[in-house]
Design a protein around this motif. Structure first.
Motif, PDB file in Angstrom:
ATOM      1  N   SER A 114       1.043  -1.148  -0.078  1.00  0.00           N
ATOM      2  CA  SER A 114       0.499   0.609   0.091  1.00  0.00           C
ATOM      3  C   SER A 114       0.504   1.174  -0.106  1.00  0.00           C
ATOM      4  O   SER A 114       0.126   2.470  -0.036  1.00  0.00           O
ATOM      5  CB  SER A 114      -0.681  -0.396   1.072  1.00  0.00           C
ATOM      6  OG  SER A 114      -0.074   0.101   2.316  1.00  0.00           O
TER       7      SER A 114
ATOM      8  N   SER B  31     -14.278   7.187   1.996  1.00  0.00           N
ATOM      9  CA  SER B  31     -14.241   5.907   1.648  1.00  0.00           C
ATOM     10  C   SER B  31     -15.001   4.990   2.792  1.00  0.00           C
ATOM     11  O   SER B  31     -16.095   5.138   4.010  1.00  0.00           O
ATOM     12  CB  SER B  31     -12.504   4.931   2.734  1.00  0.00           C
ATOM     13  OG  SER B  31     -12.475   4.075   2.950  1.00  0.00           O
ATOM     14  N   SER B  74      -8.586  -5.316   3.903  1.00  0.00           N
ATOM     15  CA  SER B  74      -7.894  -5.880   3.039  1.00  0.00           C
ATOM     16  C   SER B  74      -6.827  -5.071   2.184  1.00  0.00           C
ATOM     17  O   SER B  74      -7.161  -3.962   2.716  1.00  0.00           O
ATOM     18  CB  SER B  74      -9.357  -6.141   1.370  1.00  0.00           C
ATOM     19  OG  SER B  74      -9.290  -5.172   1.631  1.00  0.00           O
ATOM     20  N   PRO B  75      -5.835  -5.721   1.679  1.00  0.00           N
ATOM     21  CA  PRO B  75      -5.156  -5.101   1.456  1.00  0.00           C
ATOM     22  C   PRO B  75      -5.571  -3.763   0.028  1.00  0.00           C
ATOM     23  O   PRO B  75      -4.831  -2.883  -0.528  1.00  0.00           O
ATOM     24  CB  PRO B  75      -4.284  -6.498  -0.017  1.00  0.00           C
ATOM     25  CG  PRO B  75      -4.661  -7.589   0.762  1.00  0.00           C
ATOM     26  CD  PRO B  75      -5.464  -7.525   1.383  1.00  0.00           C
ATOM     27  N   GLU B  76      -6.547  -4.392  -0.822  1.00  0.00           N
ATOM     28  CA  GLU B  76      -7.126  -2.898  -2.057  1.00  0.00           C
ATOM     29  C   GLU B  76      -7.890  -2.209  -1.119  1.00  0.00           C
ATOM     30  O   GLU B  76      -7.661  -0.814  -1.206  1.00  0.00           O
ATOM     31  CB  GLU B  76      -8.224  -4.600  -2.432  1.00  0.00           C
ATOM     32  CG  GLU B  76      -7.865  -5.117  -3.022  1.00  0.00           C
ATOM     33  CD  GLU B  76      -7.861  -6.314  -2.264  1.00  0.00           C
ATOM     34  OE1 GLU B  76      -8.299  -6.378  -2.018  1.00  0.00           O
ATOM     35  OE2 GLU B  76      -6.446  -7.040  -3.388  1.00  0.00           O
ATOM     36  N   ALA B  77      -8.603  -2.172   0.063  1.00  0.00           N
ATOM     37  CA  ALA B  77      -9.175  -0.907   0.879  1.00  0.00           C
ATOM     38  C   ALA B  77      -7.805  -0.248   1.757  1.00  0.00           C
ATOM     39  O   ALA B  77      -7.762   1.215   1.895  1.00  0.00           O
ATOM     40  CB  ALA B  77      -9.357  -1.464   2.348  1.00  0.00           C
ATOM     41  N   LYS B  79      -4.697   0.068  -0.301  1.00  0.00           N
ATOM     42  CA  LYS B  79      -4.183   1.220  -1.207  1.00  0.00           C
ATOM     43  C   LYS B  79      -5.283   2.182  -1.185  1.00  0.00           C
ATOM     44  O   LYS B  79      -4.786   2.835  -1.892  1.00  0.00           O
ATOM     45  CB  LYS B  79      -4.224  -0.033  -2.724  1.00  0.00           C
ATOM     46  CG  LYS B  79      -3.053  -0.726  -2.549  1.00  0.00           C
ATOM     47  CD  LYS B  79      -2.756  -1.618  -3.685  1.00  0.00           C
ATOM     48  CE  LYS B  79      -2.303  -0.507  -4.763  1.00  0.00           C
ATOM     49  NZ  LYS B  79      -1.060  -1.953  -5.481  1.00  0.00           N
ATOM     50  N   ASP B  80      -6.204   1.577  -1.605  1.00  0.00           N
ATOM     51  CA  ASP B  80      -7.562   2.847  -2.063  1.00  0.00           C
ATOM     52  C   ASP B  80      -7.547   4.007  -0.695  1.00  0.00           C
ATOM     53  O   ASP B  80      -7.781   5.152  -1.542  1.00  0.00           O
ATOM     54  CB  ASP B  80      -8.528   2.515  -1.967  1.00  0.00           C
ATOM     55  CG  ASP B  80      -9.977   3.738  -1.959  1.00  0.00           C
ATOM     56  OD1 ASP B  80     -10.285   3.817  -2.832  1.00  0.00           O
ATOM     57  OD2 ASP B  80     -10.763   3.578  -1.006  1.00  0.00           O
TER      58      ASP B  80
END
Lengths: 120, 120, 120
Positions: A114, B31, B74-77, B79-80
């Motif tokens: 991230s 978010s 999560s990794p996606e969260a 990064k976002d």
């Protein structure tokens, strides 16, 4: 990418910050872990007088360095980096008469997936 | 629960901190990871003049944001969220002539079981 | 080895920092996790006026404590330590009329193998 923050208690006046900045960055950037010297960002922070070491209010000082790196370094690489930082601070930290001075160095892994890094 | 700290080097005078605070908090609170907007606590820190980027003493600046969240995202969260912070800082960070400015954003997991959170 | 940093927003003037330092260190050093009271290094940091809680610019304050310990403590020990810190701050944090004040305490594991600790 490494971030280095050196914090010291306010009862260590005359800390040679400029010299320490130069020597710390030279020592850390000489590590094979640092690919681009311009990635290392180092800053000094002096505490206010509102600090206390243990349960005695006086007679004690500290300097604490925190080096934050992207995760994935080996334990050996981390120990080597901590040793580079400690070596400079051990040499340059003032040791006023009658003061017990503690030195500590901490390595922190930063979450790599991230992490954002850009040049503006 | 999120804690956001934005630190920038003292050679970036005129940083629009108030505007950045408003925009950062709007972006992060939008978010889905942030359930209550009042949970986000953001602060700016300007370094003293005792900072150094790499082995050259001048010509370089940085802004670094650290967002601390309770673990479990999560990794996606992550990064976002890092992207939301970076988006605001990329737009608002001053770019003085002749200065190389680095921007970085770090996401940190906070230990959830031991975390204390209360309203007094 | 523990490092305790207590940060509070600048709209909590008159924070009893000296009293809190004494009481925090007494409470934390009374834990069986702290073998030598002189190991605990505590400091207060007051934010500048550049802080914002959520999307509303006023009416909100915070105090946030971070206790950094060498890794290896049990979840129960971490909860106990967080509770000791919270107990003192809950009692001593000012609660100005009309201000929502948030208190949080975070426990951080420090990487043990690379940690450097010396008395100079």
């Amino acid at each position: 990418m490494p971030h280095l923050t050196v914090e010291y208690s306010s009862n260590l006046p005359g800390y040679p910050e400029a010299q320490a900045l130069a020597e710390l960055n030279a020592a850390v950037c000489a590590s094979p872990e640092v690919l681009d010297e311009a990635d290392l960002k180092t800053r000094f922070v002096r505490t206010t007088d509102s600090f206390q070491v243990g349960t005695e209010a006086v007679g004690r000082a500290f300097v604490h360095a925190q080096l934050r790196l992207l995760s994935g370094r080996s334990p050996e690489a981390k120990k080597d980096l901590a040793g580079r930082v400690a070596g400079v601070l051990r040499r340059l930290t003032p040791r006023p008469q009658g003061l017990m001075v503690q030195l500590s160095v901490e390595i922190v892994d930063m979450d790599r997936p991230s992490y954002v890094k850009e040049r503006l």
